[in-house]
Design a protein around this motif. Sequence first.
Motif, PDB file in Angstrom:
ATOM      1  N   TRP A  97       8.386  16.036  -6.145  1.00 42.23           N
ATOM      2  CA  TRP A  97       9.107  15.612  -4.952  1.00 42.23           C
ATOM      3  C   TRP A  97      10.469  15.052  -5.298  1.00 42.23           C
ATOM      4  O   TRP A  97      11.383  15.111  -4.537  1.00 42.23           O
TER       5      TRP A  97
ATOM      6  N   SER B   1       0.805  16.330  -9.256  1.00 39.98           N
ATOM      7  CA  SER B   1       0.890  16.962  -7.941  1.00 39.98           C
ATOM      8  C   SER B   1       0.134  18.301  -7.957  1.00 39.98           C
ATOM      9  O   SER B   1      -0.567  18.653  -7.005  1.00 39.98           O
TER      10      SER B   1
ATOM     11  N   MET C  53       6.195  22.095  -8.874  1.00 44.38           N
ATOM     12  CA  MET C  53       7.223  21.312  -8.208  1.00 44.38           C
ATOM     13  C   MET C  53       6.974  19.810  -8.340  1.00 44.38           C
ATOM     14  O   MET C  53       5.887  19.385  -8.721  1.00 44.38           O
TER      15      MET C  53
ATOM     16  N   ASP D  48      -3.097  18.842  -5.325  1.00 44.87           N
ATOM     17  CA  ASP D  48      -2.719  19.592  -4.127  1.00 44.87           C
ATOM     18  C   ASP D  48      -2.851  21.109  -4.313  1.00 44.87           C
ATOM     19  O   ASP D  48      -3.533  21.784  -3.532  1.00 44.87           O
TER      20      ASP D  48
ATOM     21  N   LYS E 205      -3.343  -4.817   7.133  1.00 49.07           N
ATOM     22  CA  LYS E 205      -2.978  -3.648   7.933  1.00 49.07           C
ATOM     23  C   LYS E 205      -2.201  -4.096   9.189  1.00 49.07           C
ATOM     24  O   LYS E 205      -1.165  -3.519   9.535  1.00 49.07           O
TER      25      LYS E 205
ATOM     26  N   ASN F  71       0.804  -1.230   0.000  1.00 55.75           N
ATOM     27  CA  ASN F  71       0.000   0.000   0.000  1.00 55.75           C
ATOM     28  C   ASN F  71       0.831   1.272   0.000  1.00 55.75           C
ATOM     29  O   ASN F  71       0.295   2.357  -0.072  1.00 55.75           O
ATOM     30  N   SER F  72       2.129   1.141   0.154  1.00 55.52           N
ATOM     31  CA  SER F  72       2.943   2.355   0.299  1.00 55.52           C
ATOM     32  C   SER F  72       3.807   2.639  -0.903  1.00 55.52           C
ATOM     33  O   SER F  72       4.565   3.601  -0.907  1.00 55.52           O
ATOM     34  N   SER F  73       3.736   1.795  -1.891  1.00 56.51           N
ATOM     35  CA  SER F  73       4.602   1.972  -3.037  1.00 56.51           C
ATOM     36  C   SER F  73       3.740   2.364  -4.245  1.00 56.51           C
ATOM     37  O   SER F  73       2.773   1.686  -4.575  1.00 56.51           O
ATOM     38  N   ALA F  74       4.110   3.474  -4.899  1.00 60.90           N
ATOM     39  CA  ALA F  74       3.291   3.999  -5.996  1.00 60.90           C
ATOM     40  C   ALA F  74       3.180   2.997  -7.153  1.00 60.90           C
ATOM     41  O   ALA F  74       2.141   2.888  -7.811  1.00 60.90           O
TER      42      ALA F  74
ATOM     43  N   ARG G 294       0.196   0.242  -8.015  1.00 59.70           N
ATOM     44  CA  ARG G 294      -1.089   0.620  -8.628  1.00 59.70           C
ATOM     45  C   ARG G 294      -1.117   0.378 -10.128  1.00 59.70           C
ATOM     46  O   ARG G 294      -2.170   0.347 -10.739  1.00 59.70           O
TER      47      ARG G 294
END
Lengths: 329, 635
Positions: free
Chosen positions: B494, B505, B492, B509, B234, B144-147, B150
């Motif tokens: 990241w 982004s 910008m 945002d 989780k 779930n934490s790695s782009a 998906r």
Amino acid sequence: MNYFLRKLGTSLLNLIAVVVTIFIVLRMMPGDIIEPMAREEASRLGITYEEAYERVADRYNYNPQEPIYQQLVRYVKGLLRGDLGTSMLNPKNTVVSILSVALPWTIFVVSISLIISFILGMQLGALMAIRKRGIINNSITFYVTIVSAIPSYIIAIILSIIFVYQLRLFPKSGVYSIDVTPGFNMPFILSVLHYSVLPITTYVITSTGGWILNMKGSSVHVLGSDYVFAAQARGIPEKIIMRRYMKKNAMIPMITILAMAFGGMIGGAPLIEGQFQYLGMGAYLAKALGERDFILYQGLLLCISISVILANLVADLLYSKLDPRIRLE
Amino acid sequence: MRNLTVMRLRQIFSFVLILVLIFVLTACYSNTGNDPGTSPTNDSDSGPVVNKERVKRIAGGYWPAPPGFGGNLIGAQVGDVGYYVYESMFLVIVGTDRVVPRLAKEWKHEGNKTTVVLHDNRKWSDGTDFTAKDMWAYYLININSSAITRYLEAINVVDDYTLEFVWAEPVISDTQKMLLLAEGWQAVTPYHIFGEFVEQVAEIMKKGTPYTGDPTKRPPFGLVFEKDDQTALKNLYNDFKNVDMEKPIGTGPYMVDKVTNVEVDLVVNPYFPDSDKLEFQKIKMHTVSDYNSLLSSNETDSFVGTLPYDMARTILDASGTMVMYPLLEQKSVGVIFNTRVQPLNDKLVRQALNEVINKKPVREVANYWAVETGFATIGLVPSTIEKYVDKDVLAKFARYTGNTEKAAKMLEDAGWTKNSQGKWVDRNGRSYRFVIAANAGWGAQGITAASEVARQLTEFGFETEAKAVEATIVVSNMKAGAYDMMIDFVDMTWNISDPYKAFSSYYGDITEKAGIDLSAAPLILKDYEGKELNMKEAVSSLLYINDEQEYRDLVGRIAWATNDNAIAINLYQNVMAIWENSATSKGLPMEDEFKKYDRMMPLPRTEEEYEEIAILNRAYAPFAEVFVRNKVKPR
């Protein structure tokens, strides 16, 4: 006994009030600590803000949406088991483990500096009371005025520039050298002393002034008492009057202040400890606030509050021991 | 009385003398060689500094103080130490987006599959062989934490050193595949340590059912799980996070030797290929509260941090050997308009306000070395625009030059007039007072930029006030309409400067901060040919375009429309400063020009120069590239 129980009861009530107040005030602070982190995560990973928010809240073990009373109940239950919670930023750090690291360093530095500044303050304050005019009095007054006007962190910076970066006599930061092995061995003890000199010196320079003034005021008050005049009239030598009549009596309120000052200083001086990156309570407090690690922050605040309450209790009991009139009242 | 005073003075003097003696004695301790902060030595009074021990002292960085320090990166125990300890399959040089293979030896894209062959001679720092299963472990445990997950259907371990990435339909472009494969560190979860968690995740994944909904909301590996399985995943992740390791285990060139709250000693990882040939055999990371004094006294070899011009010049003069390299960041600082409030919901007003601001004085007070742009806001990192947008398209972009007469004309054309006090009023006779919020966490940079913008707007005829606001409330207050503008990053990314990353982004945002809710209604803007673009869809489609010209064409249209919509003012592209000590290191970039520039070096002039400087910044080189390249050597 009654007096002791009454004081103990008051302290317990204070403690309960402190626990609840710290808990509620921290949660009533405006702003959502998860929000900026969630925004960054959403932007970095290309996911929705809502998803990022859930993830970050989960990662930091903090859910601001949970009703405050539920959080309080959970917190108090934890407290009763001696569990002050876990740092939001590092799950390996329980608040208790941080306290066990930070508190000894703060107590070490604070107690040494308190003893030194107390002794110096008592001696110089009494001297100022005896010699109301002259170069000594003026010099001490000048010193007190200067150190009272300069914030402690400025003194810490000045000491750093001179002794760390110019003369290179003391280390830049930390509590002991990375090259020694912590334990009861000479290199470690010497290293700890070496690293603590500048924080202690800063504390001493900044806190001695207060002791001098307090002692001077108290001594002048005692010197104007009838029993001092009576002693002088009886022809008791000046040396004995000063030592047995003036100093002893003038120090009674000082002892009470000393106990309270110790309690207060347990919080460390975030700016002094921060300047020297001395790993005490103050440094952790500043870090927790800067990183908005509220679980850690509330644990540290609670510890500081408990030490102040305890110190007050000790001061009350000590005072009643030193001055029996207090108990009668 | 006099005798008494003399006696008391003697007592005090003796006490103070003892204290001074203790002070002097402890000070002497630093000469015993036990002090960790010892500097490289001078062989003679006037001779060069010699870094005989081949140590690199790096100032700054973050790591949890013991007992928080440990070896679990995901458990937040490692901090910046990871930059020297961990590796990835590929490394992206931030700013140029050049992909450099690291743990990967070969790779091939074929249809919906990418095959990566890893080096077969790599080991973890505990001596265990590094294999494809270690890499597979990373993607599964961080499902779930790695782009990248998906966009993937599956990751298969073909053999000990070969991984197969199966991409989901529609398949993203080869460029995007590489950028995703190169993102972050992957060699951080040794299978021989975390295997039990990974296998459990793999078991749960078997229970997932294929996702069929909106492709933009595709879950990792396109799998949907029952509530119980979601909870199990989780919990597994939380248990994995809480695994406590004494020290990090990586495949990188260095490993942790010792740690205190302010120092970390890193030594060469003996299992790293040709580790004995690394020029720097030891890295000492240290933190202090006062980096100015540290740099002035040459007590460090390397530091990353931007300072005001005069302070930087003073440090360089005091030090005599430090060198400062300014480097463009992939971020711009700008003013975001709150389009929820009048009159900033009017594009013409936003464009006029863009025209008012003279960016030079703002840049000079906020970040001296930064680079001004003539655009309003483009969604892209400004320094990359020529790389991604054709010249003829770029010529069509509106430019804003701080021409107040032109700005006044724009407002007058829209029916605005000036009242007797010289303040602008709209066609309904209403005047406005603006508030610009600056994130207080930014320190001086935010509020000084806001103050200068406020001064210029006030002088132009819009009374404006600048406010420093606590970081956790600034966005929510902006959304509630408390501020008309806020200082924030615009245009910008990241890390990777690729347009898709930058636009995605921005359209999420930045637009949300400006008051445009893309989830409520699509944002339709017109490009330079008057063609309508659904901005969110246009940005998403960039992911799938393989044809370079088609990609550039769409990037140009999106950037033009973004600039035209002017929901922000791009004040300047940010610059960071990288400090290196020429007394202890040689082979530094632009070494033959130190005298010419008096060690305050110019911005990199070529991509090669940029890269050489960029890798000196640990955050820009996820792998400790500078040490492995061996171009910078101990003097």
